[in-house]
Design a protein around this motif. Structure first.
Motif, PDB file in Angstrom:
ATOM      1  N   LEU A 195       0.713  -1.132  -0.085  1.00 39.19           N
ATOM      2  CA  LEU A 195      -0.192   0.101  -0.022  1.00 39.19           C
ATOM      3  C   LEU A 195       0.846   1.246  -0.058  1.00 39.19           C
ATOM      4  O   LEU A 195       0.620   2.291  -0.836  1.00 39.19           O
ATOM      5  N   PHE A 196       2.158   1.285   0.839  1.00 39.98           N
ATOM      6  CA  PHE A 196       2.632   2.302   0.773  1.00 39.98           C
ATOM      7  C   PHE A 196       3.458   2.853  -0.521  1.00 39.98           C
ATOM      8  O   PHE A 196       3.540   3.850  -0.888  1.00 39.98           O
ATOM      9  N   LYS A 197       3.813   1.463  -0.984  1.00 43.47           N
ATOM     10  CA  LYS A 197       4.636   1.706  -2.698  1.00 43.47           C
ATOM     11  C   LYS A 197       3.609   2.229  -3.535  1.00 43.47           C
ATOM     12  O   LYS A 197       4.095   3.025  -4.488  1.00 43.47           O
ATOM     13  N   GLU A 198       2.647   1.544  -3.526  1.00 41.36           N
ATOM     14  CA  GLU A 198       1.424   2.056  -4.528  1.00 41.36           C
ATOM     15  C   GLU A 198       1.138   3.614  -4.245  1.00 41.36           C
ATOM     16  O   GLU A 198       0.951   4.105  -5.180  1.00 41.36           O
ATOM     17  N   SER A 199       1.011   3.923  -3.181  1.00 40.85           N
ATOM     18  CA  SER A 199       0.704   5.412  -2.771  1.00 40.85           C
ATOM     19  C   SER A 199       1.762   6.202  -3.042  1.00 40.85           C
ATOM     20  O   SER A 199       1.593   7.335  -3.779  1.00 40.85           O
ATOM     21  N   ILE A 200       3.239   5.873  -2.905  1.00 39.99           N
ATOM     22  CA  ILE A 200       4.144   6.712  -3.475  1.00 39.99           C
ATOM     23  C   ILE A 200       4.219   6.771  -4.904  1.00 39.99           C
ATOM     24  O   ILE A 200       4.316   7.780  -5.322  1.00 39.99           O
ATOM     25  N   LYS A 201       3.898   5.715  -5.433  1.00 34.23           N
ATOM     26  CA  LYS A 201       3.590   5.788  -7.051  1.00 34.23           C
ATOM     27  C   LYS A 201       2.666   6.689  -7.493  1.00 34.23           C
ATOM     28  O   LYS A 201       2.729   7.178  -8.554  1.00 34.23           O
ATOM     29  N   ASN A 202       1.627   6.784  -6.797  1.00 31.16           N
ATOM     30  CA  ASN A 202       0.572   7.666  -7.077  1.00 31.16           C
ATOM     31  C   ASN A 202       0.545   9.233  -6.486  1.00 31.16           C
ATOM     32  O   ASN A 202      -0.338   9.905  -6.671  1.00 31.16           O
ATOM     33  N   GLY A 203       1.726   9.596  -5.833  1.00 24.23           N
ATOM     34  CA  GLY A 203       2.004  10.784  -5.430  1.00 24.23           C
ATOM     35  C   GLY A 203       1.602  11.184  -3.991  1.00 24.23           C
ATOM     36  O   GLY A 203       0.940  12.307  -4.019  1.00 24.23           O
ATOM     37  N   VAL A 204       1.145  10.263  -3.140  1.00 28.09           N
ATOM     38  CA  VAL A 204       0.774  10.628  -1.934  1.00 28.09           C
ATOM     39  C   VAL A 204       1.496   9.744  -1.018  1.00 28.09           C
ATOM     40  O   VAL A 204       1.789   8.929  -1.123  1.00 28.09           O
ATOM     41  N   VAL A 205       1.756  10.370   0.322  1.00 24.48           N
ATOM     42  CA  VAL A 205       2.184   9.625   1.194  1.00 24.48           C
ATOM     43  C   VAL A 205       1.748   9.847   2.739  1.00 24.48           C
ATOM     44  O   VAL A 205       1.149  10.916   2.873  1.00 24.48           O
ATOM     45  N   PHE A 206       1.733   8.625   3.325  1.00 23.12           N
ATOM     46  CA  PHE A 206       0.788   8.707   4.558  1.00 23.12           C
ATOM     47  C   PHE A 206       1.868   8.233   5.621  1.00 23.12           C
ATOM     48  O   PHE A 206       3.130   7.545   5.273  1.00 23.12           O
ATOM     49  N   THR A 207       1.796   7.760   6.828  1.00 25.57           N
ATOM     50  CA  THR A 207       2.525   7.299   8.021  1.00 25.57           C
ATOM     51  C   THR A 207       2.270   5.727   7.989  1.00 25.57           C
ATOM     52  O   THR A 207       0.935   5.703   8.774  1.00 25.57           O
ATOM     53  N   PRO A 208       2.915   4.771   7.686  1.00 24.55           N
ATOM     54  CA  PRO A 208       2.592   3.283   7.940  1.00 24.55           C
ATOM     55  C   PRO A 208       2.226   3.219   9.431  1.00 24.55           C
ATOM     56  O   PRO A 208       3.215   3.671   9.977  1.00 24.55           O
ATOM     57  N   GLY A 209       1.314   2.504   9.850  1.00 20.62           N
ATOM     58  CA  GLY A 209       0.799   2.163  11.302  1.00 20.62           C
ATOM     59  C   GLY A 209       2.144   1.381  12.054  1.00 20.62           C
ATOM     60  O   GLY A 209       2.304   1.716  13.229  1.00 20.62           O
TER      61      GLY A 209
END
Lengths: 479, 479
Positions: free
Chosen positions: B425-439
Motif C-alpha cells: 500500500l505504501f509503495k502504491e501510494s508513493i507511485k500515485n504521489g501521496v504519502v502517509f505514515t504506515p501504522g
C-alpha cells in the motif's frame, strides 16, 4: 536567574525574594528535596546584599517550606507534602549521572557575560558589533509570501549549500558538490555529530595542545580518550601523529591548520602534505576545523587540508560564525557521502535541521555582490584590532607578556615570562569588568592566556586592556 | 543527490553522469573502496533511464576508476592510488558502528518528500502553507541596526522566554519563570537532550503504544529499553504505569496527554491526576509532550499534566512548530531548575544555542495583537481539514476504514477492517504521489495508518485522498 527584585517598589526586597522563591517552589522548579542556591550565589544573581537573602531564607524556613541541611545548604522541605512523597524523582542523582559539564572557569565566563552588559569580552570567539555586516543583513528580506516555512531539507537549504560550495571553491580552492555538504548549528554541532556518530566510547583520538578542542567536554562525555598533539611555534610535527597512532591507535586527529585557535599558527604546506600522507597511510580520519583560514592579514594564501585531499580522509568543518555572525548558527561539514548521509539521518533525529530563516538570509548574503567587500573590511578590521591589542599589551606590560604575532584569525596567545596565579588573575579581571580565556582551559602548559580580539569593538579595546592590566597588577600584589 | 543531468544539453546524458561521478570521486566524496549507489538508485535519483547509468558505469569501469565487486556492487577502485593506500579510513565500518538510523520506511518518506514537489504529504506533522501566518511573518522585521547578532544566551533569548512563559500561563494555565525554560530546536531536540542527559544506557522507560515516540530511534541509539504503555480509545490506564514500574523499574514515562499523536485521544482529568500521583509515588519522571493541546475544536479545555504538578515530576516539552511554523525550529522544555541548568550546559556544548533571528521573530509574533486571531484561524482551518478528510475517506472507503474522530490536534488514526499489505500500500501510494505514515512505524498493532491532515493545503486534500484510494484499490488487487 533572570528575575531581579525592583529596588524602588514599596514591597521590601526580602519580601519580593520570598514570593519569587515561593512561586518557583510551587511551580515545581525547585522540587521537594532540591537544593536552593547559596546565600552568596543568590545575592550575586539578584544583585542584593547577602543579609537581604538571609532574611528571606529565614522567613521561608519559618513557614516550613524550606529547611537547612548541614553540609548541603537550604533545601526545599520534603515533608511539606507528606511523607509518601519521599520517592519523588531524585533530580540531583539524575543530573550528576549525566554529561560532563563545561570547565568551571568556562561556566563562569558564560555566566558573567550573560549577567553583565558592561563586561569587555576577550573570551569568546565571535565578531564584535563593529565587524558584523548589520547594514547588509538589515536589508535582506529573508523570505516572501511564496516561501515555504515548513520543515527544511534536513541536510540544509539547497541554495545555501550551493552558495557554500561556491564559497569554498572561490575562497579556499575546495571542490565539492552540494550533496556532500551538511548544514549544522555552527562548527560546534558538526564536531558533536562527528564525535557522537563516528566514534564510540573507548576510542582514542588526538587533539592539539593547546587547542580549542582541549576545552571541549564533548569528547569525554562520549567516553573518548584524547591524546595530545603538541602545537608549537613551528606548527605540528607530523611524526607526532605516527607516534600517537603506534602508541594509542588513534582513529581521528582534530586539526586546525590555519591561524590555529589559540596559537594563531599556520601549518606550512609541507607539514600539511605530510599529515595527509601519514593519516592516509594509517587510516586515521582528519577532522579539519577551519573557522577563519581566509582571514589572513598578509597576501599569503593558506591551503586547507581538504583542498589537498582527493581520497576522502578529511572531514572539513567550518562556519559563518566568524565570517558573518555567530547568531546565525550556520556551520557545515563537507566529507564523504556515506558520512554526510549518516550525519543527516542523525541530525533529523536530534533536531530536525536548522531554522530555515537564517539559512535564507545567509544564502542572500553569500550571493550578495557586497560579500567580497564585507570580507575585505572584516580582514582589515581584525588587523586593526590585533595591532591595537598588541601595541597596548607591549606598552603596558613590556617583557612580562610574550606572544607570537598572529598573521590572521582572531586570537592572540600570550605567555607570561613568570609564574602567575591564573585563578586570582581571572577573578581580579572579572571584578574589573574584563574577561579573557585562562590558558589552562586550552592546554597543558601553565602561565598562558588567550585574548580573542575579534569580539571587542575597536573603541573598547584600550579600555579592556587597561582593565586587564589593572587586574594583573593587583593579582600580582595579592599573590 | 541534488544534481541532475540536463536533457537538452549537447553533451549526452551518460557523459554528464560520468563527469559528475568522476568529480565526486576525485573530491573524496566517494573515497577509494566506497560503494557507489546502485544502477537503479542512481537512475531514480538522477531521473534518467537505468540503461544510461549502466553505460556511464561501464565507461568509468573501463578507465579503472571504479570496479565491480560481486555481492557489493560498484566500488571506487582502491588500487588507483597505489596499494599503500589500502588503509584509508574504512568509512563503511565507521558508519555502521554509529547510531541507529531511522526506520527504513521513514527514511523513504523523507527521501520522497525531498525529491518531489508534487507529492501530497499526509505523513509529516507540520502546518500546510495555508495555515502558516505568512503575512504576519513577512511584516516582522526580526532586528534592526541595534540588534546584537553575536551568540545569544544559550538558554534562549530572554524576551522569547518571557513570551513563552506568558503563553503557557494564558493558554495552558502553566505557571513558570523564565529561568526554568530552555529554548530548543523544536520539541525533537528537547527530547533528545532529556534522553541523552538524564538517562543512561540500560535504563528502562515507558512510551505509548501507539505513539510518535515509538517511531523515534533516539531511545535505542542511547541504549534505553522502551516498554509499551497501551493507549486505547479510553486513554491510558494509570495502573499500567504501576505494572511497568514493578516489572521493569521504569525511570521515565513519555506521555502525550492531549490529542495524542497518532490516536488523537485526550486523557481525562482523573487519568491525568492518577498518572501524576503514581509517578510521584514511585519517583518516575513524566516527560509531557504537548505539541498541540490548545488546538481543540470544541470548547472543552484540556489541562496539561504540568499544570497539575507542583512537585516538579513533569518535564514539559512543547514547540511553535505546529503553532506558527516548523521552519522556525523553536521548541522548549520547562522543568526543575537543576535539569534546565544541566541541559543548557549540554546544549552549549553541542550546538551553542538556537539562531537569534527566528527567536526574535517568534517573540514578535507571540506578542503581536494578531496572535490570538491567528490561533483561532488555525483551529478553524484544522477543523475544516479534519472534516474534509473524514468525509472523503468515509465516502470512498465506507466501512473498510475505521477511526475515532479526533476533537483536536492534527492527526487521524485509521484502522482497516481487514488485513492489509502495508508495504505494498505504501509503495502504491508513493507511485500515485501521496504519502502517509504506515501504522507499524508508530505502534505494535498491524493494519493501521496515520493521516496527518494539517500538512496538506485544504484544496489538495481531495486530490490526496483520491490518490490514496486508487493506491489502496490497486494494492488490494495485487495482494
Amino acid at each position: 536567574m533572570d528575575w531581579k527584585p525592583i529596588k524602588t517598589k514599596q514591597l521590601p526586597l526580602y519580601k519580593q525574594i520570598i514570593s519569587y522563591l515561593e512561586s518557583r517552589i510551587l511551580n515545581g522548579e525547585y522540587p521537594p528535596g532540591s537544593r536552593l542556591p547559596s546565600e552568596r550565589q543568590l545575592a550575586n544573581q539578584l544583585k542584593v546584599n547577602r543579609s537581604t537573602v538571609k532574611i528571606a531564607f529565614e522567613e521561608l524556613q519559618s513557614t516550613g517550606l524550606i529547611t537547612s541541611v548541614i553540609g548541603v545548604g537550604r533545601v526545599v522541605n520534603e515533608s511539606v507534602y507528606g511523607n509518601h512523597l519521599k520517592r519523588l524523582p531524585n533530580w540531583d542523582k539524575y543530573v550528576k549521572e549525566g554529561h560532563k559539564t563545561n570547565h568551571p572557569l568556562n561556566q563562569q565566563i558564560y555566566q558573567y557575560i550573560r549577567c553583565s552588559n558592561s563586561i569587555i569580552n576577550f573570551a569568546i570567539g565571535e565578531l564584535s558589533p563593529d565587524l558584523i555586516p548589520m547594514e547588509l543583513l538589515c536589508n535582506i528580506n529573508p523570505f516572501d509570501m511564496e516561501s515555504h516555512l515548513g520543515y527544511e531539507n534536513i541536510q540544509g537549504n539547497l541554495a545555501l549549500r550551493e552558495s557554500i560550495s561556491s564559497y569554498m571553491k572561490e575562497y579556499k580552492s575546495i571542490k565539492s558538490t552540494t550533496s556532500s555538504i551538511l548544514i549544522t548549528s555552527g562548527a560546534h554541532q558538526a564536531l558533536h555529530l562527528i564525535i557522537r556518530c563516528l566514534l564510540k566510547s573507548g576510542d582514542s583520538i588526538a587533539i592539539g595542545d593547546p587547542s580549542y578542542d582541549y576545552s571541549m567536554p564533548i569528547f569525554h562525555s562520549a567516553g573518548i580518550n584524547t591524546h595530545l598533539l603538541p602545537v608549537g611555534n613551528e606548527g605540528i610535527n607530523p611524526e607526532d601523529i605516527t607516534t600517537l597512532y603506534k602508541k594509542h591507535r588513534i582513529k581521528m586527529v582534530f586539526i586546525h591548520p590555519n591561524y590555529q585557535d589559540p596559537t594563531g599558527i599556520v601549518l606550512d604546506l609541507e607539514q600539511k602534505k605530510a599529515i595527509i600522507n601519514i593519516c592516509t597511510k594509517y587510516g586515521i580520519v582528519i577532522v579539519e576545523e577551519d573557522p577563519y583560514s581566509i582571514m589572513g592579514y598578509t597576501s599569503k594564501s593558506n591551503s586547507a587540508l581538504k583542498a589537498l585531499d582527493s581520497k576522502g580522509v578529511v572531514l572539513y568543518v567550518s562556519s559563518l560564525s566568524n565570517l558573518i555572525a555567530s547568531g546565525l548558527r550556520i556551520g557545515w561539514i563537507s566529507g564523504p557521502q556515506a558520512v554526510i548521509d549518516l550525519l543527516t539521518d542523525v541530525k533529523q533525529q536530534i533536531d530536525f535541521g536548522q531554522s530555515v530563516i537564517p539559512q535564507l538570509m545567509a544564502t542572500k548574503l553569500l550571493n550578495s555582490n557586497q560579500f567580497n567587500e564585507h570580507i575585505n573590511n572584516l580582514i582589515k578590521g581584525l588587523e586593526i584590532k590585533r595591532d591595537l591589542t598588541i601595541k597596548l599589551l607591549k606598552r603596558e606590560l613590556g617583557e612580562e607578556i610574550l606572544f607570537s604575532v598572529p598573521e590572521g584569525g582572531i586570537h592572540l596567545w600570550c605567555k607570561f615570562s613568570h609564574e602567575i596565579n591564573e585563578l586570582l588573575l581571572f577573578k581580579e579581571s572579572i571584578k574589573n569588568g574584563v574577561v579573557f580565556t585562562p590558558g589552562t582551559t586550552l592546554g597543558s602548559k601553565p602561565n598562558h592566556l588567550r585574548f580573542t580580539y575579534s569580539g571587542v569593538n575597536t573603541n573598547q579595546i584600550e579600555n579592556g586592556i587597561r582593565r586587564f592590566v589593572e587586574a594583573y597588577k593587583s593579582a600580582k600584589k595579592l599573590s
